[in-house]
Design an enzyme around this catalytic site. Structure first.
Site, PDB file in Angstrom:
ATOM      1  CB  VAL A 116      21.961   7.141  27.636  1.00 27.15           C
ATOM      2  CG1 VAL A 116      20.745   7.182  26.717  1.00 27.15           C
ATOM      3  CG2 VAL A 116      22.101   8.457  28.384  1.00 27.15           C
ATOM      4  CB  CYS A 117      20.466   3.296  25.438  1.00 28.67           C
ATOM      5  SG  CYS A 117      19.682   2.185  24.268  1.00 28.67           S
TER       6      CYS A 117
END
Length: 229
Positions: free
Chosen positions: A102-103
């Site tokens: 994520v991210c």
């Protein structure tokens, strides 16, 4: 009796709490699943908001995982040349059904050499850095390329988590998890992406993050050099 699905999310100092919490809530809602929050020790990890989060297992004790997930945050920079962490990710990825992030966690996967030749997502400010690590940057909220699934910035973690659950358990299970979380976003502003926010807000956000982004880019360039990129 079938073995439970095992989800593991990396923890580290100065991580972005929501990068972890979004997918953790989704994965933890899968019936019978195991969720492991992993770091080098069981000592509390201080997140970017300044409060402690407690790992549930260590690198040494973590079982083989079906899904290994790396969140992002300021502390991601320090992981880019952390041999112990990168080695753990490589070992788990070799057996996992999905290697995910994520991210800016995707930059850590890239530093481990796990995204070469794969399409991948990242936070919009850092997305172009993926190319330095041999990945193909994609401006989408969730990107799947074979056994790699990556989410965009921060709040994309919930969408990402639901996409992973749909792949493993089917869309009906993912829909039930979504309903249980009452995940029905209706933000008050259309400023959640560079396209929606407009040039003025984008420029201000980039100016505020300039020092951090310079550090992140330097770490990515150094990781690329170690990989021979």
């Amino acid at each position: 009796m079938a073995a439970p699905l095992r989800f593991g999310i990396l923890m580290f100092p100065d991580l972005m709490q929501l990068d972890l919490a979004g997918p953790a809530e989704v994965f933890g809602a899968v019936p019978g699943a195991e969720l492991h929050l992993i770091w080098k020790t069981l000592a509390p990890v201080t997140n970017s908001a300044g409060w402690g989060m407690v790992p549930t297992t260590t690198f040494a004790d973590c079982p083989p995982l079906d899904v290994i997930c790396v969140p992002g945050g300021r502390g991601q920079v320090a992981l880019m040349d952390d041999d112990e962490t990168l080695g753990f990710l490589r070992r788990q990825s070799a057996e996992a059904r999905f290697t995910t992030s994520v991210c800016t966690g995707s930059l850590v996967l890239g530093a481990a050499g796990l995204l070469r030749g794969y399409r991948a997502a990242c936070h919009w400010m850092s997305r172009d850095q993926l190319a330095l690590l041999g990945a193909v940057p994609v401006a989408e909220r969730v990107v799947r390329d074979r056994d790699r699934i990556t989410g965009g910035g921060v709040t994309a973690g919930i969408d990402f988590g639901l996409a992973v659950v749909a792949e493993l358990c089917g869309p009906e299970t993912a829909k039930l998890v979504q309903l249980g979380l009452e995940y029905d976003p209706a933000p008050p502003f259309a400023a959640g992406s560079p396209e929606g926010a407009g040039p003025a807000l984008v420029a201000e956000a980039e100016a505020r993050a300039r020092a951090r982004q310079e550090q992140r880019l330097a770490a990515t360039q150094a990781a690329a050099a170690r990989l021979g990129g």
